[in-house]
Design a protein around this motif. Structure first.
Motif, PDB file in Angstrom:
ATOM      1  N   CYS A 263       7.269  -3.820  33.508  1.00  0.00           N
ATOM      2  CA  CYS A 263       8.272  -3.257  32.518  1.00  0.00           C
ATOM      3  C   CYS A 263       8.985  -2.373  33.577  1.00  0.00           C
ATOM      4  O   CYS A 263       8.914  -2.335  34.778  1.00  0.00           O
ATOM      5  N   CYS A 324       0.681   2.660  30.028  1.00  0.00           N
ATOM      6  CA  CYS A 324       1.674   2.688  30.559  1.00  0.00           C
ATOM      7  C   CYS A 324       2.666   3.808  30.074  1.00  0.00           C
ATOM      8  O   CYS A 324       2.779   3.897  28.755  1.00  0.00           O
ATOM      9  N   CYS A 326       5.643   3.847  29.303  1.00  0.00           N
ATOM     10  CA  CYS A 326       6.703   3.404  28.541  1.00  0.00           C
ATOM     11  C   CYS A 326       6.463   3.565  27.202  1.00  0.00           C
ATOM     12  O   CYS A 326       7.157   3.103  26.113  1.00  0.00           O
ATOM     13  N   ARG A 328       4.467   1.079  25.658  1.00  0.00           N
ATOM     14  CA  ARG A 328       4.110  -0.266  25.047  1.00  0.00           C
ATOM     15  C   ARG A 328       2.488  -0.121  24.960  1.00  0.00           C
ATOM     16  O   ARG A 328       1.665   0.518  26.097  1.00  0.00           O
TER      17      ARG A 328
HETATM   18 ZN    ZN Z   1       5.216  -0.034  30.721  1.00  0.00          ZN
END
Ligand code: ZN
Length: 437
Positions: A263, A324, A326, A328
């Motif tokens: 990502c 992560c 992010c 996700r």
């Molecule tokens: Zn990620």
């Protein structure tokens, strides 16, 4: 743009992609529950509709389906040799009414395989590829530049699907890489303005080096997607320096599609948990610990036409336990070691991607079980082949013709060997160039 894509790729792609956009943020626990339900479905279908898995499940003392990873681990891993020996027995008898795509691959370790998937599975795979393509900042419909072998300008839906929904507008052909070819690619780049550059890891590296040598400074994609081959850290650094943009590393294989993808944070590759169960197994068959390298073993949760259950890809990678930032829920994996292929060189200085040579021969010439190409000198190439019983006689003339045409004037020696070992560091090198360039 969307209606055009829908028409070309099938109505099921867009809903599949929309669903994946949501599931990437599901919790890991929810994603695992969904995986188990999918595992139950795919193993039940495999046991009911294929002779191979019915026998294999019975031999492992399992019932007619499994729904947990612990049960799944009781099955032996499925090797490329299993697929070559028992291919037809792995194909479901229950395919009436489905549109089936057949494809041949030789990419992952130089072992050719014939595989079958439904068109529906193909759409689902491409939806997953699109989801991770978008993580790079590329947007649907924007032009793409590719460094790839055999620029098949996509003619059919099937060809488009092979390119993971990225329909490159311009190509640099990995069968013929030279400063002139790079100059022509740069001219096309200025005209078409791609926002994404994608290609085999080492091809991207060679492009970067040539672009640097030629002082070309206006190939400026928004992101670079490296796929199909192992991305070596020093090569990644060069690519990122020259193009002044981040590389997104991607891991997958034609047999099961996308396995993992970085990502925007680049802290590892998010596993495509919606579609595959990924195990990392040590040589003794036990699961690798986080950070420890293990053989990648995948169970395809989509393909009910030719189920691949506990399929050993022959690459090495390690599981990660960190989440992560992010957000996700898809877990991370790290450091794939596996496919590496040098470029070979013609006497006019043109470079030829080893991976493209493999794709052009292994998937088309019958009789070869595995192959390694070694360029000993500019005018001498050795092909080490593991042949099927009786296959060498069949394969030799076709191989010789292909390589003599591709490398005019070079001597082509074909050596029969019993196996092609991987290197100590886990790399599987299927093309080696010993010519100093
Ligand atoms: Zn990620």
């Amino acid at each position: 743009m969307e209606p055009v894509w829908t028409a070309l790729t099938g109505a099921s792609l867009v809903p599949a992609w929309n669903a994946l956009e949501e599931t990437q943020y599901f919790s890991l626990a929810t994603l695992r529950e969904r995986q188990e339900a999918a595992l139950r479905r795919i193993t039940a279908a495999a046991c009911k509709d294929t002779a191979f898995y019915r026998r294999r499940f019975a031999e492992a003392g399992l019932g007619s389906s499994v729904s947990t990873l612990a049960e799944l681990r009781k099955l032996p891993v499925l090797t490329k040799r299993d697929i070559r020996m028992h291919g037809p027995e792995l194909v479901s008898r229950n395919i009436a009414g489905k549109r089936i795509l057949e494809f041949r691959t030789g990419g992952s370790t130089g072992v050719p395989l014939a595989l079958f998937i439904s068109e529906e599975t193909s759409h689902q795979r491409n939806a997953a590829a699109r989801r991770s393509n978008l993580w790079s900042g590329w947007k649907v419909g924007e032009p793409v530049g590719a460094v790839w072998g055999n620029p098949l300008l996509p003619k059919t839906v099937k060809d488009r699907l092979r390119h993971e929904l990225l329909d490159p507008v311009i190509y640099l052909d990995t069968m013929s890489l030279s400063p002139d070819a790079v100059r022509a690619f740069a001219r096309e780049w200025r005209r078409e303005r791609p926002t994404l550059l994608f290609g085999h890891a080492h091809s991207l590296y060679l492009l970067a080096k040539t672009v640097e040598d030629l002082d070309i400074d206006d190939i400026r994609p928004r992101a670079i997607l490296s796929t199909s081959m192992m991305l070596l850290a020093p090569e990644r650094a060069t690519i990122e320096d020259v193009f002044e943009v981040a590389v997104f590393d991607r891991y997958g294989c034609e047999e099961v599609g996308l396995i993992g993808s970085e990502c925007e944070l680049h802290h590892g590759m998010h596993i495509n948990l919606d579609h595959v169960i990924v195990e990392f197994l040590r040589a003794d068959g036990q699961p690798a610990a986080p950070g420890e390298m293990g053989f990648v073993v995948v169970t395809d949760l989509l393909n009910d036409v030719m189920p691949l259950i506990r399929y050993r890809v022959e690459d090495l990678a390690s599981p990660m336990t960190t989440a992560c930032a992010c957000g996700r829920g898809l877990p991370l994996m790290d450091r794939v070691a596996g496919r590496v292929a040098d470029f070979l060189v013609r006497d006019d200085g043109t470079q030829v991607a080893g991976v493209s040579l493999i794709e052009n021969t292994l998937t088309r010439i019958p009789g070869i079980e595995q192959m390694q190409i070694v360029q000993e000198q500019l005018d001498r190439i050795v092909l080490r082949i593991v042949a099927d019983p009786g296959g060498a006689a069949e394969a030799r003339p076709a191989l010789r013709n292909y390589f003599e045409a591709t490398f005019p004037g070079a001597r082509i020696d074909i050596e029969l060997v019993s196996g092609i070992p991987r290197e100590a560091n886990g790399k599987y090198r299927f093309a080696i160039c010993k010519v100093v360039q």
